[in-house]
Design an enzyme around this catalytic site. Structure first.
Site, PDB file in Angstrom:
ATOM      1  N   GLN A 180      -1.134   6.490  -9.919  1.00  0.00           N
ATOM      2  CA  GLN A 180      -2.521   6.140 -10.256  1.00  0.00           C
ATOM      3  C   GLN A 180      -2.607   4.865 -11.098  1.00  0.00           C
ATOM      4  O   GLN A 180      -3.701   4.476 -11.510  1.00  0.00           O
ATOM      5  CB  GLN A 180      -3.203   7.297 -10.995  1.00  0.00           C
ATOM      6  CG  GLN A 180      -3.411   8.532 -10.141  1.00  0.00           C
ATOM      7  CD  GLN A 180      -4.475   8.363  -9.058  1.00  0.00           C
ATOM      8  OE1 GLN A 180      -5.210   7.381  -9.009  1.00  0.00           O
ATOM      9  NE2 GLN A 180      -4.567   9.344  -8.170  1.00  0.00           N
ATOM     10  N   THR A 238      13.856   7.024  10.403  1.00  0.00           N
ATOM     11  CA  THR A 238      13.338   5.741  10.893  1.00  0.00           C
ATOM     12  C   THR A 238      12.132   5.319  10.067  1.00  0.00           C
ATOM     13  O   THR A 238      11.239   6.125   9.811  1.00  0.00           O
ATOM     14  CB  THR A 238      12.952   5.885  12.383  1.00  0.00           C
ATOM     15  OG1 THR A 238      14.132   6.276  13.087  1.00  0.00           O
ATOM     16  CG2 THR A 238      12.416   4.587  12.951  1.00  0.00           C
ATOM     17  N   CYS A 327      -6.072  17.728  -4.479  1.00  0.00           N
ATOM     18  CA  CYS A 327      -5.206  18.810  -3.997  1.00  0.00           C
ATOM     19  C   CYS A 327      -5.469  20.110  -4.741  1.00  0.00           C
ATOM     20  O   CYS A 327      -4.942  21.149  -4.380  1.00  0.00           O
ATOM     21  CB  CYS A 327      -3.739  18.411  -4.085  1.00  0.00           C
ATOM     22  SG  CYS A 327      -3.380  17.353  -5.440  1.00  0.00           S
TER      23      CYS A 327
HETATM   24  N1  PLP Z   1       1.062  11.597  -8.462  1.00  0.00           N
HETATM   25  C1  PLP Z   1      -0.202  11.372  -8.816  1.00  0.00           C
HETATM   26  C2  PLP Z   1      -0.526  10.999 -10.234  1.00  0.00           C
HETATM   27  C3  PLP Z   1      -1.231  11.489  -7.874  1.00  0.00           C
HETATM   28  O1  PLP Z   1      -2.499  11.284  -8.234  1.00  0.00           O
HETATM   29  C4  PLP Z   1      -0.888  11.850  -6.552  1.00  0.00           C
HETATM   30  C5  PLP Z   1      -1.943  12.073  -5.535  1.00  0.00           C
HETATM   31  O2  PLP Z   1      -3.006  12.583  -5.826  1.00  0.00           O
HETATM   32  C6  PLP Z   1       0.463  12.058  -6.225  1.00  0.00           C
HETATM   33  C7  PLP Z   1       1.406  11.923  -7.224  1.00  0.00           C
HETATM   34  C8  PLP Z   1       0.878  12.433  -4.849  1.00  0.00           C
HETATM   35  O3  PLP Z   1       0.860  11.310  -4.017  1.00  0.00           O
HETATM   36  P1  PLP Z   1       0.750  11.481  -2.416  1.00  0.00           P
HETATM   37  O4  PLP Z   1      -0.618  11.950  -2.124  1.00  0.00           O
HETATM   38  O5  PLP Z   1       1.027  10.088  -1.899  1.00  0.00           O
HETATM   39  O6  PLP Z   1       1.822  12.429  -2.021  1.00  0.00           O
END
Ligand code: PLP
Length: 393
Positions: A180, A238, A327
């Protein structure tokens, strides 16, 4: 219907220049970057150019960049790749914080389940880790410190340089999740003093499913994916050439945006958004107030409001924001980040994250400012708790 997207910490739209840069790698330039013929050489050159651009963004050598599928993989590879490469696998101690993304937190939980030890360093009311707490958490068997650079929910920047000094003084590895932070603040792995740093394409206007991990020269990682000797045997498979080309282009655009002062303009719009809401809407508060933050994020708590209800009501009117990490949406638990900062579960549930991107204009902030106060007022009208509080005050 007009739609405005202010949820760029969840994901960002691919910028037109980025899309243009990657497009020919789906068709005309389709080669496998490991092939030795012309088609392979073309894509290999493109991958290596992108590696240079990503290296320039974080301040390292191209050979220290490993392309991944995103932030989650980068975080996992940093943590498990490092610990699995150490001899005497059992009983390692890791220091992290209570406000990490689940890519780090759940990796740490897994380590604990496998017999490792983890200390979760707390944050203060502004959402910041104290480097002295990190120092105090050191143990003889500590091997790794993993603390994020910028929090995804509040945008609060962590004192990574001071933490890097703690790691260096104790001769430990230091990983920072800069997912971020990339493209929002300048990154310099030497100044931070980290050995590992992860970034993700889709948080910086490249597509979903690509990212990079900086691995300081001399840091041995045990690969998590076994297969060919891609990425100097640190990540088999790949290469995702269009994604990697896009990430390289997004890194170049991010550098240009810093030089043009775009981020100062973004932070002025963010400040206008939050100051107006805090001024116009009663019983609100800024999460992370007083802490240094990335320029695009505002996390605001609205008392007597259910955050999810506000997100839905705003979405019906065309404004996309979120209650926190994408998420975790649908989760019943209040945000672990906000509760770690001392917010009550009610306040954490009543918090909204507004996050700007490069595509947002001042009119998008105007639109949010038109909708948010009236929507909050309408929801509070319907809230018996709000009425009870108003009577008692
Ligand atoms: N780390 C942080 C601070 C994030 O905000 C996120 C995604 O929300 C991730 C890791 C995970 O990244 P990715 O969605 O590319 O797997």
């Amino acid at each position: 219907m007009r739609r405005v997207y202010l949820d760029n910490n969840a994901t960002t739209p691919v910028l037109p220049e980025v899309l243009e840069a990657m497009q020919s790698y789906f068709g005309e330039h389709f080669g496998n970057a490991s092939s030795i013929h012309h088609h392979g050489q073309e894509t290999r050159a493109a991958v290596e150019r992108a590696r240079e651009s990503v290296a320039a963004l974080v301040g390292c050598r191209a050979s220290e960049i490993v392309f991944t599928s995103g932030g989650t993989e980068g975080d996992n590879l940093a943590i498990f790749g490092l610990l699995n490469s150490l001899s005497n696998k059992a009983g390692h101690h890791v220091i992290t914080s209570t406000i990490e993304h689940h890519a780090v937190l759940n990796s740490c939980k897994h380590l604990e389940a496998a017999g490792g030890e983890v200390t979760y360093v707390p944050v203060d009311g502004r959402g910041q880790v104290d480097p002295d707490d990190v120092r105090r958490a050191l143990r003889p068997n500590t091997r790794l410190i993993t603390i994020m650079m910028a929090n995804n929910e509040t945008g609060v920047l962590q004192p990574v340089e001071a933490i890097g000094k703690v790691a260096a003084a104790a001769d430990l590895y230091f990983h920072t999740d800069a997912v971020q932070a990339a493209g929002k603040v300048a990154l310099d792995v030497k100044r931070i003093g980290c050995d590992l740093l992860s970034i993700s394409g889709h948080k910086m206007h490249a597509p979903q499913g690509v990212g990079a991990l900086y691995v300081r020269k001399g840091t041995i990682l045990r690969p998590m994916l076994l297969g060919g000797s891609h990425e100097r045997s640190r990540r088999a498979g790949t290469e995702n050439v269009p994604g990697i080309v896009a990430l390289g282009k997004a890194a170049e655009l991010a550098q240009q945006a810093f030089a043009r002062g775009d981020l100062e303009r973004m932070s002025a719009q963010r400040d206008r958004l939050e100051q107006t809401i805090l001024g116009e809407v009663e019983a609100t508060g800024l999460n992370g107030k007083g802490a240094p933050r990335v320029p695009n994020t505002a996390s605001i708590c609205f008392d007597y409001i259910e955050g999810e209800a506000l997100v839905i009501a705003l979405d019906l009117k065309g404004l996309a924001v979120s209650t926190g990490a994408a998420c975790s949406s649908g989760a019943i638990e209040p945000s672990h980040v906000l509760t770690a900062m001392g917010l009550s579960p009610e306040r954490a549930r009543g918090s909204l994250r507004f996050s700007l991107g490069k595509q947002n204009a001042a009119e998008d902030v105007d639109f949010a400012l038109e909708l948010v106060p009236q929507t909050v007022a309408r929801l509070r009208e319907l809230s018996p708790i709000f009425h009870r509080a108003a009577v008692n005050s």
